[in-house]
Design an enzyme around this catalytic site. Structure first.
Site, mmCIF file in Angstrom:
data_model
loop_
_atom_site.group_PDB
_atom_site.id
_atom_site.type_symbol
_atom_site.label_atom_id
_atom_site.label_comp_id
_atom_site.label_asym_id
_atom_site.label_seq_id
_atom_site.Cartn_x
_atom_site.Cartn_y
_atom_site.Cartn_z
ATOM 1 N N LYS A 98 0.815 -1.217 0.000
ATOM 2 C CA LYS A 98 0.000 0.000 0.000
ATOM 3 C C LYS A 98 0.850 1.268 0.000
ATOM 4 O O LYS A 98 2.055 1.255 0.255
ATOM 5 C CB LYS A 98 -0.972 -0.028 1.174
ATOM 6 C CG LYS A 98 -2.141 -0.978 0.912
ATOM 7 C CD LYS A 98 -3.290 -0.793 1.869
ATOM 8 C CE LYS A 98 -4.522 -1.553 1.364
ATOM 9 N NZ LYS A 98 -5.647 -1.476 2.315
ATOM 10 N N ARG B 233 -3.888 -10.037 4.492
ATOM 11 C CA ARG B 233 -4.334 -9.993 3.088
ATOM 12 C C ARG B 233 -3.155 -9.517 2.245
ATOM 13 O O ARG B 233 -2.700 -8.379 2.405
ATOM 14 C CB ARG B 233 -5.532 -9.058 2.958
ATOM 15 C CG ARG B 233 -6.172 -9.021 1.576
ATOM 16 C CD ARG B 233 -7.409 -8.127 1.594
ATOM 17 N NE ARG B 233 -8.118 -8.142 0.333
ATOM 18 C CZ ARG B 233 -7.899 -7.269 -0.659
ATOM 19 N NH1 ARG B 233 -6.978 -6.327 -0.518
ATOM 20 N NH2 ARG B 233 -8.594 -7.338 -1.781
#
Length: 299
Positions: A234, A268
């Protein structure tokens, strides 16, 4: 107290999710990401075609993933809207094909109850809702179907732009939101042992917000339900390290290991094989598992 790293008291730590059982008191589940979207922030459409998506899911399980998360609608507001029927056409065939070849957990990443229903009918075990069960009918369907749900924090939800998100105290506001949504889920009839929470790193949050959530993750895990973190590659990792999208693996692994120590139990991720190795080593260092090939030679 902030900074403590004692393991959280997890509600119903031993859980049957789909066809697999997890003991979240001493086990971390690895969730592989398969996005059947043309604009996913990391994959950039590489798994948009049906065959590519199914192949990616099978490879992830072969690499050690416990879980495959299949999505057809990106969170970002920078995308063209699609209807529920198109989203169903993207996710249901992948779920059906993957279900035929693995007992791994399958979740559908959606905020729409009609998509969730089609996904469960195709074989999904979990609804991963980045809208926090705010869409009318979603919580009721989850309760009716008996599947597990992931309740995620975000201010605007998928596809909705939030300009310059601000918080007085991001961790307190995220935990208050998650507690409220968990209470709503219970009120709607979702069983306590079917709820998982996710603080939503980078979802309507800037880098400083995501770092603060990571630093104080024990305040999130203290809610009691197993905590999922979706950190993989991210922007907060990229901005922290000044790394482009394709060079964030090491930062992702470091952040994930830190979150495990702080109480996270589901990760995840995009890079499954590297994550499996780092997680199994972390579990061993925490005393949850032994070496796979121990040597008793003391010489």
């Amino acid at each position: 107290m902030s900074g403590e790293t004692l393991p959280p008291e997890i509600i119903s730590p031993v859980r049957r999710i789909g066809r697999r059982e997890f003991d979240f008191a001493r086990q971390v589940a690895i969730m592989a990401i398969v996005n059947r979207t043309p604009n996913s922030f990391h994959d950039q459409g590489r798994t948009f075609e049906l065959d590519s998506a199914v192949t990616a899911a099978r490879r992830a399980v072969d690499d050690g993933a416990d879980w495959v998360d299949i999505g057809g609608f990106a969170f970002s507001a920078a995308q063209a809207g699609i209807g529920a029927d198109e989203e169903i056409d993207r996710v249901a065939p992948v779920i059906a094909e993957v279900r035929e070849v693995t007992d791994a957990v399958i979740s559908v990443d959606t905020h729409r109850p009609e998509v969730a229903r089609a996904a469960v009918e195709a074989g999904a075990d979990v609804i991963n809702d980045t809208n926090g069960l705010r869409e009318p009918g979603m919580a009721e369907f989850a309760a009716e179907s008996g599947v597990s749900v992931i309740v995620t924090h975000s201010l605007g939800g998928p596809g909705r732009r939030v300009f310059r998100p601000s918080y007085a105290d991001v961790v307190s506001e995220v935990t208050d939101y998650l507690r409220e949504r968990v209470a709503y889920a219970l009120k709607c009839g979702i069983a306590e042992d079917k709820i998982i929470i996710d603080p939503g790193h980078d979802l309507n949050k800037n880098t400083f917000h995501s770092l603060e959530i990571t630093r104080r993750l024990e305040e999130v895990t203290a809610i009691g339900h197993p905590t999922l973190v979706a950190l993989s590659n991210k922007d907060f990792i990229g901005e922290t390290l000044d790394r482009p999208q394709g060079e964030r693996k090491e930062g992702t692994i470091a952040a994930n290991v830190f979150c495990i120590v702080k109480g996270a139990r589901i990760l995840r991720v995009h890079d499954v094989a590297a994550t499996v190795a780092s997680v199994r080593m972390t579990e061993a260092m925490l005393g949850w598992r032994g070496p796979l090939t121990p040597s008793h030679n003391l010489a």
